[in-house]
Design an enzyme around this catalytic site. Structure first.
Site, PDB file in Angstrom:
ATOM      1  N   TYR A  90      16.389  20.448  35.827  1.00  0.00           N
ATOM      2  CA  TYR A  90      18.164  20.255  36.248  1.00  0.00           C
ATOM      3  C   TYR A  90      18.295  19.871  36.637  1.00  0.00           C
ATOM      4  CZ  TYR A  90      22.231  22.843  37.673  1.00  0.00           C
ATOM      5  OH  TYR A  90      23.490  23.616  37.420  1.00  0.00           O
ATOM      6  N   HIS A 116      28.349  19.601  40.170  1.00  0.00           N
ATOM      7  CA  HIS A 116      28.422  18.569  38.892  1.00  0.00           C
ATOM      8  C   HIS A 116      29.443  18.574  38.056  1.00  0.00           C
ATOM      9  CE1 HIS A 116      27.431  21.387  35.599  1.00  0.00           C
ATOM     10  NE2 HIS A 116      27.351  21.980  36.242  1.00  0.00           N
ATOM     11  N   HIS A 144      31.818  26.955  42.966  1.00  0.00           N
ATOM     12  CA  HIS A 144      31.880  26.067  41.963  1.00  0.00           C
ATOM     13  C   HIS A 144      32.390  27.056  40.857  1.00  0.00           C
ATOM     14  CE1 HIS A 144      30.845  23.627  38.431  1.00  0.00           C
ATOM     15  NE2 HIS A 144      29.774  24.179  38.273  1.00  0.00           N
ATOM     16  N   ASP A 157      29.367  30.218  35.134  1.00  0.00           N
ATOM     17  CA  ASP A 157      28.259  31.077  34.781  1.00  0.00           C
ATOM     18  C   ASP A 157      28.459  31.429  36.816  1.00  0.00           C
ATOM     19  OD1 ASP A 157      28.310  28.753  35.636  1.00  0.00           O
ATOM     20  OD2 ASP A 157      26.008  28.608  35.856  1.00  0.00           O
ATOM     21  N   GLU A 165      33.192  26.896  37.353  1.00  0.00           N
ATOM     22  CA  GLU A 165      31.363  27.111  35.956  1.00  0.00           C
ATOM     23  C   GLU A 165      32.187  28.432  35.786  1.00  0.00           C
ATOM     24  OE1 GLU A 165      28.944  24.463  35.572  1.00  0.00           O
ATOM     25  OE2 GLU A 165      29.303  24.362  32.630  1.00  0.00           O
ATOM     26  N   ASP A 170      25.235  24.326  42.796  1.00  0.00           N
ATOM     27  CA  ASP A 170      24.462  24.555  41.974  1.00  0.00           C
ATOM     28  C   ASP A 170      23.368  23.279  42.498  1.00  0.00           C
ATOM     29  OD1 ASP A 170      25.349  25.486  39.237  1.00  0.00           O
ATOM     30  OD2 ASP A 170      26.391  24.190  38.754  1.00  0.00           O
ATOM     31  N   HIS A 206      21.003  28.972  41.602  1.00  0.00           N
ATOM     32  CA  HIS A 206      20.593  29.170  40.143  1.00  0.00           C
ATOM     33  C   HIS A 206      18.995  29.891  41.100  1.00  0.00           C
ATOM     34  CE1 HIS A 206      23.522  28.733  37.194  1.00  0.00           C
ATOM     35  NE2 HIS A 206      23.618  27.516  37.124  1.00  0.00           N
ATOM     36  N   HIS A 210      24.895  26.521  29.118  1.00  0.00           N
ATOM     37  CA  HIS A 210      26.373  25.429  27.935  1.00  0.00           C
ATOM     38  C   HIS A 210      25.926  25.365  26.819  1.00  0.00           C
ATOM     39  CE1 HIS A 210      25.148  22.389  31.959  1.00  0.00           C
ATOM     40  NE2 HIS A 210      26.264  23.151  32.391  1.00  0.00           N
TER      41      HIS A 210
END
Ligand code: FEO
Length: 396
Positions: A191, A144, A78, A82, A80, A163, A224, A22
């Site tokens: 996390y 999230h 998701h 990554d 995001e 995540d 992850h 992030h």
């Protein structure tokens, strides 16, 4: 080639080097992985992709198990970067593949990549047959991001949770029974504490919902880190415990000190806690890792915070931790403040205001001393610690 089960492959990428996430907000001492999975059934399904800089690594792994042109579905749990960073390249290989995402995912993909891809929107309970097995989707908004969702594969009983239940942990092994689980749980906790805490109520609701589905779960494969194969529901129980806001009867003392007087106070407050049987840890936030300190604060019921007074306020290195505490919405914490000063002496009061904003209940009057505390004043610091510890223990 790493397999989860027959015809289900790990095609992700290990990021051995990454030490911040992030931007530079979250430390990742053990690196990370971007997990992506390829399911070969009557249809070829790719679950998630990887962060863009690791695209080549990902493509090599993917090409070992499938002709990328033959991918039918790309599930984006998701968007995001990554996890979706390699999506543009994948879509160049198989432009007619259908992307599967939640309603919010559709918007997220559009706003990240500005392409006219074919996106099929799914909601909780929707099912897509891919041959022998089905994929069932479970939206998990704000776990999230608004777009987050889980994909459950029937027959093989794998929950692809993105995540949730993940950890920043790079490893050549992919299952929890192959690695040191102590390290993995520490990363899972970090996390949770640093990312998921504000959404704890939603976590509890989602876990209740998952349990009610009453489906068998052989594996939980997050996006992850390590895949939970041995006793996969244990991490779910851990999440439930973390989300419930329970904490240890321990204290984190964090401070910064210009010439060592505030440090001396911190140590003597710690002695007082010890005298009444309360465990504590001390961090100088100028040198400690912010996210590690946050993880410890998450675990502990008590927070005692100290600073020298400078410019009518506090030392600036304390602010990131105090800001994070506010944003992460920790619950059920008790606190107090202290500090040394030369003339104006505002720091303990300023710290109290920060703690109150973070919903920490201030349980005793702050303590401050001019320049360097003498023997009697150090005894007062010990008494301060004892009194705090007694109150902490009496609250249970
Ligand atoms: Fe791992 Fe929310 O991305």
């Amino acid at each position: 080639m790493k397999k989860l089960k027959e015809n289900i492959y790990w095609v992700g990428a290990n990021d051995w080097e990454v030490r911040y996430f992030h931007g530079y907000e979250l430390s990742t001492h053990r690196g990370s992985t971007y997990n992506a999975f390829l399911i070969k059934d009557d249809k070829n399904v790719l679950i998630d992709t990887v962060w863009e800089p690791l695209t080549e690594n990902f493509l090599e792994r993917l090409k070992e198990v499938v002709d990328i042109k033959e991918i039918d579905y790309v599930v984006i749990n998701h968007a995001e970067p990554d996890h979706s960073g390699a999506l543009p390249v994948i879509m160049e290989y198989c432009p007619s593949a259908t992307i599967i995402a939640s309603k919010n995912g559709q918007e997220s993909i559009k706003r990240h990549y500005h392409k006219e891809w074919n996106v099929k929107v799914v909601k909780t309970g929707d099912k897509i047959n891919i041959g022998k097995n089905d994929m069932i989707f479970i939206e998990a908004p704000m776990l999230h991001w608004p777009d987050s969702m889980f994909t459950y594969l029937t027959g093989e009983n794998i929950l692809f949770s993105n995540d949730a239940f993940g950890q920043h942990f790079a490893s050549s092994d992919i299952f929890n029974d192959e690695v040191d689980e102590t390290e993995v749980y520490q990363e899972a906790l970090k996390y949770y504490a640093n990312i998921l805490t504000p959404f704890s109520k939603l976590v509890l609701k989602k876990i209740d919902e998952l349990k009610k589905l009453n489906v068998p779960v052989d594996m939980i494969a997050p996006s992850h880190g390590i895949i939970w194969r041995e006793n996969p529901m244990r991490i779910v129980e851990k999440y439930y415990e973390w989300a419930s806001g329970k904490s240890d009867n321990s204290v984190v003392i964090f401070y910064n000190s210009m010439w060592g007087a505030t440090k001396k106070m911190a140590e003597h407050i710690g002695d007082g806690l010890d005298e009444v049987g309360v465990s504590y840890k001390i961090y100088n936030v100028a040198t400690a890792d912010k996210n590690d300190v946050i993880t410890e604060i998450f675990k502990s019921k008590g927070v005692i915070c100290g600073s020298s007074t400078v410019n009518n306020g506090i030392l600036s290195s304390l602010t990131p931790v105090l800001e994070e505490m506010q944003g992460l919405k920790f619950t059920n914490k008790i606190g107090a403040s202290f500090g040394s000063y030369g003339w104006s002496g505002e720091s303990p009061k300023v710290l109290e205001e920060f703690l109150k904003k973070a919903k920490v209940e201030i349980i005793q009057e702050n303590i401050k001393f001019k320049y360097v505390p003498n023997e009697n004043e150090l005894q007062e610091c010990i008494d301060f610690g004892k009194s705090f510890g007694d109150k902490l223990l009496s609250e249970n």
